[in-house]
Design a protein around this motif. Structure first.
Motif, PDB file in Angstrom:
ATOM      1  N   ASP A   1       3.175   0.405 -11.189  1.00 43.25           N
ATOM      2  CA  ASP A   1       4.626   0.414 -11.357  1.00 43.25           C
ATOM      3  C   ASP A   1       5.021   1.820 -11.796  1.00 43.25           C
ATOM      4  OD1 ASP A   1       7.245   0.188 -12.069  1.00 43.25           O
ATOM      5  OD2 ASP A   1       6.932  -1.284 -13.672  1.00 43.25           O
ATOM      6  N   LEU A   2       5.652   2.580 -10.907  1.00 44.80           N
ATOM      7  CA  LEU A   2       5.889   4.006 -11.173  1.00 44.80           C
ATOM      8  C   LEU A   2       6.867   4.254 -12.306  1.00 44.80           C
ATOM      9  CD1 LEU A   2       5.787   5.764  -7.700  1.00 44.80           C
ATOM     10  CD2 LEU A   2       3.941   5.024  -9.199  1.00 44.80           C
ATOM     11  N   LYS A   3       7.646   3.245 -12.680  1.00 43.48           N
ATOM     12  CA  LYS A   3       8.611   3.414 -13.782  1.00 43.48           C
ATOM     13  C   LYS A   3       7.923   3.805 -15.081  1.00 43.48           C
ATOM     14  CE  LYS A   3      12.326   0.575 -12.084  1.00 43.48           C
ATOM     15  NZ  LYS A   3      12.622  -0.799 -11.717  1.00 43.48           N
ATOM     16  N   LYS A   4       6.626   3.547 -15.177  1.00 40.48           N
ATOM     17  CA  LYS A   4       5.887   3.830 -16.423  1.00 40.48           C
ATOM     18  C   LYS A   4       5.257   5.217 -16.438  1.00 40.48           C
ATOM     19  CE  LYS A   4       4.415  -0.995 -16.796  1.00 40.48           C
ATOM     20  NZ  LYS A   4       3.266  -1.851 -16.494  1.00 40.48           N
ATOM     21  N   TYR A   5       5.404   5.982 -15.361  1.00 38.05           N
ATOM     22  CA  TYR A   5       4.588   7.194 -15.239  1.00 38.05           C
ATOM     23  C   TYR A   5       5.358   8.471 -14.889  1.00 38.05           C
ATOM     24  CZ  TYR A   5       0.673   3.928 -14.868  1.00 38.05           C
ATOM     25  OH  TYR A   5      -0.250   2.945 -15.099  1.00 38.05           O
ATOM     26  N   HIS A   6       4.786   9.579 -15.356  1.00 38.32           N
ATOM     27  CA  HIS A   6       5.099  10.888 -14.795  1.00 38.32           C
ATOM     28  C   HIS A   6       4.130  11.062 -13.622  1.00 38.32           C
ATOM     29  CE1 HIS A   6       7.799  12.272 -17.982  1.00 38.32           C
ATOM     30  NE2 HIS A   6       7.041  11.538 -18.784  1.00 38.32           N
ATOM     31  N   VAL A   7       4.668  11.095 -12.427  1.00 38.81           N
ATOM     32  CA  VAL A   7       3.824  11.099 -11.223  1.00 38.81           C
ATOM     33  C   VAL A   7       3.569  12.531 -10.751  1.00 38.81           C
ATOM     34  CG1 VAL A   7       3.738  10.454  -8.775  1.00 38.81           C
ATOM     35  CG2 VAL A   7       4.520   8.792 -10.490  1.00 38.81           C
ATOM     36  N   ILE A   8       2.300  12.837 -10.512  1.00 36.77           N
ATOM     37  CA  ILE A   8       1.921  14.125  -9.928  1.00 36.77           C
ATOM     38  C   ILE A   8       1.264  13.836  -8.588  1.00 36.77           C
ATOM     39  CG2 ILE A   8       0.533  16.224 -10.188  1.00 36.77           C
ATOM     40  CD1 ILE A   8       0.575  15.766 -13.234  1.00 36.77           C
ATOM     41  N   ILE A   9       1.918  14.226  -7.512  1.00 36.30           N
ATOM     42  CA  ILE A   9       1.334  14.034  -6.180  1.00 36.30           C
ATOM     43  C   ILE A   9       0.324  15.143  -5.932  1.00 36.30           C
ATOM     44  CG2 ILE A   9       1.794  13.970  -3.691  1.00 36.30           C
ATOM     45  CD1 ILE A   9       4.533  12.849  -4.279  1.00 36.30           C
ATOM     46  N   VAL A  10      -0.882  14.749  -5.524  1.00 36.30           N
ATOM     47  CA  VAL A  10      -1.968  15.695  -5.271  1.00 36.30           C
ATOM     48  C   VAL A  10      -2.210  15.703  -3.758  1.00 36.30           C
ATOM     49  CG1 VAL A  10      -4.399  16.188  -5.734  1.00 36.30           C
ATOM     50  CG2 VAL A  10      -2.971  15.160  -7.524  1.00 36.30           C
ATOM     51  N   GLU A  11      -1.820  16.815  -3.100  1.00 38.59           N
ATOM     52  CA  GLU A  11      -1.872  16.861  -1.634  1.00 38.59           C
ATOM     53  C   GLU A  11      -2.826  17.965  -1.167  1.00 38.59           C
ATOM     54  OE1 GLU A  11      -1.923  15.566   0.978  1.00 38.59           O
ATOM     55  OE2 GLU A  11      -0.012  15.534   2.063  1.00 38.59           O
ATOM     56  N   ASP A  12      -3.349  17.814   0.042  1.00 38.36           N
ATOM     57  CA  ASP A  12      -4.268  18.827   0.567  1.00 38.36           C
ATOM     58  C   ASP A  12      -3.528  20.041   1.129  1.00 38.36           C
ATOM     59  OD1 ASP A  12      -3.229  17.382   2.688  1.00 38.36           O
ATOM     60  OD2 ASP A  12      -5.139  17.076   3.709  1.00 38.36           O
ATOM     61  N   ILE A  13      -2.502  19.790   1.961  1.00 38.34           N
ATOM     62  CA  ILE A  13      -1.805  20.917   2.606  1.00 38.34           C
ATOM     63  C   ILE A  13      -0.363  20.531   2.921  1.00 38.34           C
ATOM     64  CG2 ILE A  13      -2.608  20.244   4.933  1.00 38.34           C
ATOM     65  CD1 ILE A  13      -2.847  23.290   5.553  1.00 38.34           C
ATOM     66  N   VAL A  14       0.533  21.479   2.731  1.00 43.55           N
ATOM     67  CA  VAL A  14       1.906  21.298   3.195  1.00 43.55           C
ATOM     68  C   VAL A  14       2.050  22.149   4.446  1.00 43.55           C
ATOM     69  CG1 VAL A  14       4.352  21.453   2.676  1.00 43.55           C
ATOM     70  CG2 VAL A  14       2.732  20.961   0.835  1.00 43.55           C
ATOM     71  N   ASP A  15       2.262  21.466   5.569  1.00 47.57           N
ATOM     72  CA  ASP A  15       2.330  22.129   6.869  1.00 47.57           C
ATOM     73  C   ASP A  15       3.793  22.093   7.316  1.00 47.57           C
ATOM     74  OD1 ASP A  15       1.286  23.262   9.232  1.00 47.57           O
ATOM     75  OD2 ASP A  15       0.930  21.317  10.133  1.00 47.57           O
ATOM     76  N   THR A  16       4.181  21.112   8.121  1.00 47.50           N
ATOM     77  CA  THR A  16       5.600  21.003   8.468  1.00 47.50           C
ATOM     78  C   THR A  16       6.423  20.549   7.255  1.00 47.50           C
ATOM     79  OG1 THR A  16       5.456  18.676   9.123  1.00 47.50           O
ATOM     80  CG2 THR A  16       5.016  20.325  10.833  1.00 47.50           C
ATOM     81  N   GLY A  17       5.785  19.835   6.336  1.00 47.91           N
ATOM     82  CA  GLY A  17       6.485  19.290   5.169  1.00 47.91           C
ATOM     83  C   GLY A  17       6.960  17.863   5.384  1.00 47.91           C
ATOM     84  N   ARG A  18       6.803  17.365   6.602  1.00 49.15           N
ATOM     85  CA  ARG A  18       7.340  16.028   6.923  1.00 49.15           C
ATOM     86  C   ARG A  18       6.693  14.909   6.128  1.00 49.15           C
ATOM     87  NH1 ARG A  18       7.864  15.867  13.449  1.00 49.15           N
ATOM     88  NH2 ARG A  18       9.561  17.362  13.650  1.00 49.15           N
TER      89      ARG A  18
END
Ligand code: IMP
Ligand code: MG
Length: 181
Positions: A94-111
């Motif tokens: 339940d994301l309401k309980k968290y500070h969310v950090i998205i961990v991604e490999d690469i931002v290419d087009t950004g889509r």
């Protein structure tokens, strides 16, 4: 099935070495330790590409944190974007309980991230930020920028450290340029 010679021939040059990755992760983990201390953190990794980055980043962070995974597909078995994003596996928290950090490999087009962020924001996390290992700004088709990008790569197809070409090369310990030429 590629021959081992052909498999290796397609790895053209190392763009980011193991040591450079290790140093950059140690630095960003310290920043996370300092700015999120005392807050409930959920690291969200976008599979499959970000699994190696997630494994190393979460082990460099020393403050309490939880991890979660989601799967967003935007590439098929070649080096061309399909142009659409599908969530094939979702988070359980339940994301309401968290500070969310998205961990991604690469931002290419950004889509991919534009779509993923839209979905995650609608679940009202305490805050949301994006850390990407690689940034390929030359290919951007959206106005998306990550909060933190560890390395900028040129306009070429890259593999290794989680990133694949047709599911191969994810297990390379460094990031390399890939080409069939
Ligand atoms: P987007 O174009 O920013 O939506 O990127 C979507 C996804 O495509 C990324 O999360 C990667 O998994 C994958 N991708 C983009 N560029 C590359 C590349 O150079 N090599 C391997 N995968 C890539
Ligand atoms: Mg990815």
């Amino acid at each position: 099935m590629l021959s081992i010679e052909e498999y290796q021939r397609r790895i053209k040059r190392v763009l980011v070495s193991e040591e450079e990755i290790r140093e950059a992760i140690a630095k960003v983990a310290k920043e996370i330790d300092a700015s999120y201390d005392g807050r409930p953190i959920l690291l969200v990794s976008i599979l499959n590409g970000a699994f190696v980055f997630m494994a190393d980043l979460c082990r460099a962070i020393t403050v309490p944190c939880e991890i979660g995974f989601m799967c967003a597909k935007s590439y098929y078995n070649n080096t061309m974007s399909s142009g659409t994003v599908t969530i094939t596996m979702d988070l359980e928290q339940d994301l309401k309980k968290y500070h969310v950090i998205i961990v991604e490999d690469i931002v290419d087009t950004g889509r991919t991230l534009v779509e993923v962020i839209k979905i995650l924001k609608s679940r009202e996390p305490l805050s949301l930020c994006v850390i990407t290992l690689l940034d390929k700004p030359s290919r951007r088709e959206t106005d998306f920028e990550a909060d933190i990008a560890l390395f900028t790569v040129p306009n070429c197809f890259v593999v290794g450290y989680g990133l694949d070409c047709a599911e191969y090369y994810r297990n390379l310990p460094y990031v390399a340029e890939y080409s069939e030429d």
